[in-house]
Design an enzyme around this catalytic site. Sequence first.
Site, PDB file in Angstrom:
ATOM      1  N   ASP A  12       0.806  -1.222   0.000  1.00 32.40           N
ATOM      2  CA  ASP A  12       0.000   0.000   0.000  1.00 32.40           C
ATOM      3  C   ASP A  12       0.840   1.274   0.000  1.00 32.40           C
ATOM      4  OD1 ASP A  12      -2.294  -1.671   0.249  1.00 32.40           O
ATOM      5  OD2 ASP A  12      -1.855  -1.857   2.374  1.00 32.40           O
ATOM      6  N   LYS A  15       2.012   2.135  -5.181  1.00 33.11           N
ATOM      7  CA  LYS A  15       2.772   1.678  -6.354  1.00 33.11           C
ATOM      8  C   LYS A  15       1.987   1.919  -7.649  1.00 33.11           C
ATOM      9  CE  LYS A  15       3.057  -2.400  -4.465  1.00 33.11           C
ATOM     10  NZ  LYS A  15       2.666  -2.125  -3.079  1.00 33.11           N
ATOM     11  N   GLY A  39      -4.691  -5.058  -4.029  1.00 38.03           N
ATOM     12  CA  GLY A  39      -5.608  -3.970  -4.347  1.00 38.03           C
ATOM     13  C   GLY A  39      -4.831  -2.753  -4.820  1.00 38.03           C
ATOM     14  N   HIS A  40      -5.165  -2.248  -6.000  1.00 37.18           N
ATOM     15  CA  HIS A  40      -4.523  -1.016  -6.444  1.00 37.18           C
ATOM     16  C   HIS A  40      -5.541  -0.126  -7.127  1.00 37.18           C
ATOM     17  CE1 HIS A  40      -3.600  -4.442  -9.079  1.00 37.18           C
ATOM     18  NE2 HIS A  40      -3.718  -3.646 -10.107  1.00 37.18           N
ATOM     19  N   GLN A 232       2.321  -5.849  -3.228  1.00 39.28           N
ATOM     20  CA  GLN A 232       2.650  -5.915  -1.782  1.00 39.28           C
ATOM     21  C   GLN A 232       3.960  -5.164  -1.496  1.00 39.28           C
ATOM     22  OE1 GLN A 232       1.726  -9.342  -3.165  1.00 39.28           O
ATOM     23  NE2 GLN A 232      -0.353  -8.661  -2.841  1.00 39.28           N
TER      24      GLN A 232
HETATM   25  P1  IMP Z   1      -2.319 -12.883   1.811  1.00 41.32           P
HETATM   26  O1  IMP Z   1      -1.409 -12.313   0.776  1.00 41.32           O
HETATM   27  O2  IMP Z   1      -3.769 -12.687   1.519  1.00 41.32           O
HETATM   28  O3  IMP Z   1      -1.971 -14.311   2.129  1.00 41.32           O
HETATM   29  O4  IMP Z   1      -2.061 -12.073   3.181  1.00 41.32           O
HETATM   30  C1  IMP Z   1      -0.863 -12.220   3.911  1.00 41.32           C
HETATM   31  C2  IMP Z   1      -0.459 -10.888   4.543  1.00 41.32           C
HETATM   32  O5  IMP Z   1      -0.106  -9.972   3.520  1.00 41.32           O
HETATM   33  C3  IMP Z   1      -1.571 -10.205   5.345  1.00 41.32           C
HETATM   34  O6  IMP Z   1      -0.997  -9.525   6.436  1.00 41.32           O
HETATM   35  C4  IMP Z   1      -2.151  -9.229   4.359  1.00 41.32           C
HETATM   36  O7  IMP Z   1      -2.779  -8.154   4.990  1.00 41.32           O
HETATM   37  C5  IMP Z   1      -0.895  -8.791   3.632  1.00 41.32           C
HETATM   38  N1  IMP Z   1      -1.181  -8.319   2.271  1.00 41.32           N
HETATM   39  C6  IMP Z   1      -1.473  -9.068   1.186  1.00 41.32           C
HETATM   40  N2  IMP Z   1      -1.657  -8.294   0.103  1.00 41.32           N
HETATM   41  C7  IMP Z   1      -1.486  -7.027   0.501  1.00 41.32           C
HETATM   42  C8  IMP Z   1      -1.512  -5.767  -0.190  1.00 41.32           C
HETATM   43  O8  IMP Z   1      -1.725  -5.668  -1.400  1.00 41.32           O
HETATM   44  N3  IMP Z   1      -1.254  -4.680   0.591  1.00 41.32           N
HETATM   45  C9  IMP Z   1      -0.960  -4.772   1.920  1.00 41.32           C
HETATM   46  N4  IMP Z   1      -0.929  -5.910   2.583  1.00 41.32           N
HETATM   47  C10 IMP Z   1      -1.170  -7.041   1.890  1.00 41.32           C
END
Ligand code: IMP
Length: 460
Positions: A12, A15, A39-40, A232
């Site tokens: 977040d 990017k 999410g973007h 991420q």
């Molecule tokens: P997962 O990727 O859904 O398995 O989540 C694993 C961890 O990564 C969690 O703490 C999520 O909140 C974090 N996470 C996954 N995708 C994002 C993103 O796009 N932005 C911020 N945190 C993310």
Amino acid sequence: MTVTIVGAQLGDEGKGCIVDVYGEAADVVVRYQGGDNAGHTVVHEGEEYKLSLVPSGAVRGKVGLLANGCVVNPETLFNELDALRERGLEPDVRVAERAHVIFPYHRTLDGIEEEAKSETDSEIGTTGRGIGPTYEDKAARRGIRVGDLLAPETLREKLERVVPQKRALVEEVYGLSIGELESPAAFDVDTLFETYREFGRRLETAGMVVDAGGYVTDALAAGQNVMFEGAQGTVIDIDHGNYPYVTSSNPTAGGATVGTGVAPGVVGTGEVIGIVKAYLSRVGSGPMPTELGGVAGDTPGYDEQGAGDEQAEELATYIREEGGEYGTVTGRPRRVGWLDVPMLRHAARISGFTGLAVNHLDVLAGLDEVRVAHSYSLDGEEVKTLPATTEAWARCDPNLRTFDGWPAFDADTVAAEGYDRLPEQARDYLTYLSNQLDTPIYCVGVGPDREQTVVREDVW
Ligand code: IMP
């Protein structure tokens, strides 16, 4: 040439906006890891597009490639493509044959596993998109790849092998009944086969399936510009992040080579831009030494202790509201804190940033003082980078440095007239950051629109 975009913090960092700014000159925009957890938000010609899988460059008429390091949920992919088409765009998205497919049972298991972990307060706070379970199958060599969707016999054979294992996991390990789940069809071979075979047909008919490495190599050989868009961020990288509070892939620059199928030199001789939010935000659980206030359910210990420092809570609420710090995918409030410089030193070393893009500088405007963690105190020692274990990181106290705040400024004027029009205090803050990371500032985000970016370096 190539430009790689890497989140330097916890995701977040904004990017999408930087991909958009520098993506103008790109011909191909490649996502090399992650899935529909990313999410973007892209603002294009006054329209806002919220995406979770499709590369943001696709909104601007570039080829968007989901490379082999990604995990692809075909349902999300087609929903996002259809939504873009309904709004008059013609997105050109390709998908790697070697990318792994997220199936409905992965999503269901993501939820079940988080629920089970929450009984001992050890949930990760995932996005619930099935990301971890899909990468788990990939590593365990029982995953199903995009190429398999185009080969009916292989698809059925693999489903027949894997689905009984998933059913056993639900029933025998978690003690749940498949029939009582929200979607029992997620564990039914015939339904899965029909649905995913159809997705395969759609991908094939649209000519979307490619060999990612070959595709990118040919594009570069033809003189095209390629942008690698990391999703991420560094501190949720499975190897270099705060394990286990991580996603299951490598958002760092090394991921761009393995996750696409190009040699390290291809990425390493290009630009690698670290995206930094001017403060810090975090979704989900895990340590955050510079956190201001807290978010129930996510901040460790917050549910028992509740709000401590009222001023910090107020400041966190202010920054959260000003910065719109709510998850794009999940809508949940993000945890907010001061900039964490040890984290950024770690990120800069791993990815070898050639430049920095600092976002959301406007969000901090108007504060009397702005702080950063310059280093940490860990067990009586000063440390300047991220400790390797999450337990040690949780014991770190930030050694804060205070900067004078800067007044609110007109983003359009600053973006039009350039870096020197930023308030002096803001420039001091940026100079400190650049010196600490020994990396030049390439651009500064001063507002939510793409045009509200001060660009100092044309990277191509
Ligand atoms: P997962 O990727 O859904 O398995 O989540 C694993 C961890 O990564 C969690 O703490 C999520 O909140 C974090 N996470 C996954 N995708 C994002 C993103 O796009 N932005 C911020 N945190 C993310």
